[in-house]
Design an enzyme around this catalytic site. Sequence first.
Site, short mmCIF file in Angstrom:
data_model
loop_
_atom_site.label_atom_id
_atom_site.label_comp_id
_atom_site.label_asym_id
_atom_site.label_seq_id
_atom_site.Cartn_x
_atom_site.Cartn_y
_atom_site.Cartn_z
CE LYS A 228 -10.07 -6.17 -3.65
NZ LYS A 228 -9.82 -4.87 -3.00
CE LYS B 116 -4.13 -1.91 0.45
NZ LYS B 116 -5.24 -1.67 -0.47
MG LIG Z 1 -6.90 -2.41 -4.05
#
Ligand SMILES: [Mg+2]
Length: 369
Positions: A263, A164
């Site tokens: 997802k 991240k």
């Molecule tokens: Mg992502």
Amino acid sequence: MIKIKQMTLYRLRMPLRTPFSNWREQVKEKDLYICELVDQDGVTGYGESVAFDSPWYTEETTETVHYIAKTYLKQLLKEPFSHPSEFIERANVIKRNHMAKAMVEGALWDIFAKRLEMPLYQVLGGKNPKVNVGVAIGMKQTDDETLDAIGQAEKDGYKRIKLKVSKKNDLRLIEKIRAKFPMMPLMIDANGAYTIQDIEHVKKFDHYNLLMIEQPFHPEDFVDHKYLQEQLHTPVCLDESIHTIQDVRTAIALESCRIISVKLGRVGGFRNALTIHDLCQKHQIGLWTGGMLEAGIGRAQSLALATLPGFTYPADQAGADRYWEKDILSEEIMAKNGMITLPERPGIGYEVDKAAIAYYQIDREIVKV
Ligand SMILES: [Mg+2]
């Protein structure tokens, strides 16, 4: 035929072993719903809501999933199903709310596979139960903590690192990682931290041999992602931008990305994910299954999807031990040398641990179908 007799919604609060941070948000615990459906013969299926408790990732939250499921989705369960794909056709009258739909649809697929006495991954079309997985590393207090976490993941045999990033830490941290781990397959996820004004900055990532840059810009910026991908050697991967097959078609038509993270929750479940898979394969768009800090049911379902041939990049579903002291399955989902082998048992292939559900449960509601 599947005739649903009962839906039970379990609300669980599960503390993460380690808080997970991106530039917007820190997640310390997962507040989630498990949907249990029971059919006319007592076959039980499970689905999981992957929404977070606030709408920083998409517009859905734990509360909206609950409201939509008990108010609207339950009505779609009245008529029998010959196939779980029928659920999403019925659910099209309810706009978006994909995570709520995916939770209920997931339980139907589990029942369907159990009735066929087949593992879910095979019912979906997967041939190989072995899934390569990588780890996602959130933002840490110090660079050394990040380097240690990568070193540990490498030792554990994980196949790639996803990091991240934000404007504050990106180049400095990637420079350090590449100095220490020059060959490690590495990708970054910006969760929309940049804008087109940052394009010269983002282009510098091309120096670091990254697998991909995930969601650099705002989710709705298909056009700006196109301008970036035109000028960037590294593949752009879209995550938050992709909710529907129409989003995928837009991304393909504009050439906004070369890779998509699928997802289940974000796209409304398996039926939609399968359609997206087939379209992406046709257009040579790379795929992998992204993670939502799922508990065991959601993790097992994402892994089942990841067995399909279009999912060529390592999945984000690392071993459950990275997330929970105790997961909600009787048998822990374990990665060995960066690979998870799915069981050959029917349905999601893992028993739900009722004692663990009771331990984490903060509410339980039987919804009359
Ligand atoms: Mg992502």
